[in-house]
Design an enzyme around this catalytic site. Structure first.
Site, PDB file in Angstrom:
ATOM      1  N   GLU A   1       0.796  -1.293   0.026  1.00 18.21           N
ATOM      2  CA  GLU A   1       0.073  -0.073   0.196  1.00 18.21           C
ATOM      3  C   GLU A   1       0.807   1.259   0.190  1.00 18.21           C
ATOM      4  O   GLU A   1       0.352   2.461  -0.235  1.00 18.21           O
ATOM      5  CB  GLU A   1      -1.029   0.068   1.265  1.00 18.21           C
ATOM      6  CG  GLU A   1      -2.253  -1.112   0.988  1.00 18.21           C
ATOM      7  CD  GLU A   1      -2.900  -0.598  -0.264  1.00 18.21           C
ATOM      8  OE1 GLU A   1      -3.381   0.626  -0.444  1.00 18.21           O
ATOM      9  OE2 GLU A   1      -3.196  -1.705  -1.158  1.00 18.21           O
TER      10      GLU A   1
ATOM     11  N   HIS B   1       3.642   1.904  -1.873  1.00 17.93           N
ATOM     12  CA  HIS B   1       3.937   1.941  -3.231  1.00 17.93           C
ATOM     13  C   HIS B   1       2.600   2.507  -3.871  1.00 17.93           C
ATOM     14  O   HIS B   1       2.458   3.521  -4.850  1.00 17.93           O
ATOM     15  CB  HIS B   1       4.338   0.769  -3.778  1.00 17.93           C
ATOM     16  CG  HIS B   1       5.418   0.102  -3.452  1.00 17.93           C
ATOM     17  ND1 HIS B   1       5.747  -0.974  -2.899  1.00 17.93           N
ATOM     18  CD2 HIS B   1       6.846   0.512  -3.657  1.00 17.93           C
ATOM     19  CE1 HIS B   1       6.956  -1.289  -2.413  1.00 17.93           C
ATOM     20  NE2 HIS B   1       7.339  -0.560  -2.890  1.00 17.93           N
TER      21      HIS B   1
ATOM     22  N   SER C   1       8.529  -3.703   1.791  1.00 20.42           N
ATOM     23  CA  SER C   1       8.409  -4.932   1.257  1.00 20.42           C
ATOM     24  C   SER C   1       9.161  -6.040   2.206  1.00 20.42           C
ATOM     25  O   SER C   1       8.720  -7.276   2.100  1.00 20.42           O
ATOM     26  CB  SER C   1       9.041  -4.973  -0.195  1.00 20.42           C
ATOM     27  OG  SER C   1       8.591  -4.108  -1.139  1.00 20.42           O
TER      28      SER C   1
END
Length: 345
Positions: free
Chosen positions: A48, A50, A228
């Site tokens: 979210e 990105h 990530s």
């Protein structure tokens, strides 16, 4: 869809360009049509954070390009290049679901829908024609370094990281030629360093004023900065992952109360040590190791003097940042002290 010979790509409703030459043909048409292009560079494994950048770009530009490239040059030989999460099918699916409705005030209810316009998905050989090694001593070819702004904060722990970032983003800017580019506040040093790079190299696409740093996207349950690398966390690790955020908030509260920088850092250290003790008492199988907590001037990244207080900074932005190892996962976060709107927004 433009693909390299022999390359099998997942289905995508968004055009994919794997070579600079193919992408530039698309970009030439956008120039001719005088359409603005927003750019969101990523290494994939989209979350979210990105997506918040993509949404911002959709709202502010006619067209939006997202790049997905895991850059070998910003990983040291001992770091996690081989295991970095790669989730291309899911990434493309997430991007295909994004849209922004643009209303035309001069019409009677007419509107257009903006969706991501292109994905730039280059190979390593496309981005590094001279080849690339994670060992800087073995590297050949052209690299970019922002002298004097890469050894502080994150650069102190990862001394070759910003050389890799500056090099790959310069390449991406040259290939994409965006009107605007978007980066997350979580990587605040990166965003500010790239603004300086664009200014120093006299870039026009984008110029430094069109490199935007967007507030960090966070997990609503505990304000953990989305990353990530959060996918690496174990169940026990996830329960203590917000420790860094809590430590920085303790330092921020002390700063706002007028404590000296050294006392603010001590408050943060106390939070980490307290959470270590609680984790052990709760029977959690997790190791917490603080890498650093520091206050740096936002303009030049130099370390704030230990005895400096908020009043002495006269509202000049100060970056309160830190890094914390949760087992083998390194988490980073930051808070802007002072006039954050001069940097982020």
């Amino acid at each position: 869809m433009q693909t390299a010979v022999g390359t099998q790509l997942p289905p995508s409703s968004i055009p994919i360009y794997t070579t600079v030459a193919a992408y530039r043909e698309w970009r030439r048409r956008a120039f001719e049509e005088r359409r603005t292009v927003g750019f969101v560079p990523t290494m994939g494994a989209l979350h979210e954070g990105h997506i918040s950048l993509v949404k911002r770009s959709l709202a502010e530009n006619d067209l939006t390009v997202v790049s997905i490239f895991v850059n070998p040059a910003q990983f040291a030989p001992h770091e996690d290049l081989a295991t970095y999460p790669r989730t291309l099918p899911q990434d493309l699916e997430k991007l295909s679901m994004q849209s922004y409705v643009v209303s035309d005030p001069e019409s009677t209810g007419a509107s257009t829908i903006r969706k991501p316009s292109a994905v730039f998905l280059p190979s390593v050989s496309e981005m590094y024609p001279s080849g690339i090694s994670q060992d800087t001593a073995e590297q050949k070819g052209t690299f970019v370094e922002v002298k004097g702004y890469s050894h502080q904060m994150e650069g102190k722990t990862r001394p070759t990281f910003f050389r890799g970032v500056a090099t790959v983003v310069t390449k991406l800017f040259n290939a994409i030629e965006p009107t605007n580019a978007y980066f997350g506040q979580k990587d605040i040093q990166q965003g500010l360093l790239l603004r300086r790079l664009a200014r120093d190299l006299l870039l026009s696409h984008p110029d430094h004023e069109h490199i935007h740093i967007v507030p960090t996207a966070r997990d609503p349950s505990d304000e953990l900065a989305l990353s990530s690398r959060n996918a690496y966390l174990t169940a026990d690790g996830r329960r203590v992952a917000a420790t860094l955020r809590e430590a920085l908030q303790a330092a921020e509260a002390a700063w706002l109360q007028g404590f000296a920088k050294s006392e603010c850092v001590e408050k943060a250290l106390q939070v980490v040590e307290s959470r270590k003790s609680r984790a052990s008492a709760e029977g959690l199988h997790v190791e917490l190791r603080l890498d650093y907590v520091e206050l740096n001037n936002a303009d030049d990244f130099e370390v704030v003097d230990p005895q400096t207080t908020k009043n002495e900074m006269e509202s000049r932005p100060v970056i309160l940042s830190g890094a914390l190892w949760v087992d083998k996962t390194r988490l980073i976060d930051n808070i802007i002290l002072g006039e954050a709107n001069r940097i982020v927004g």
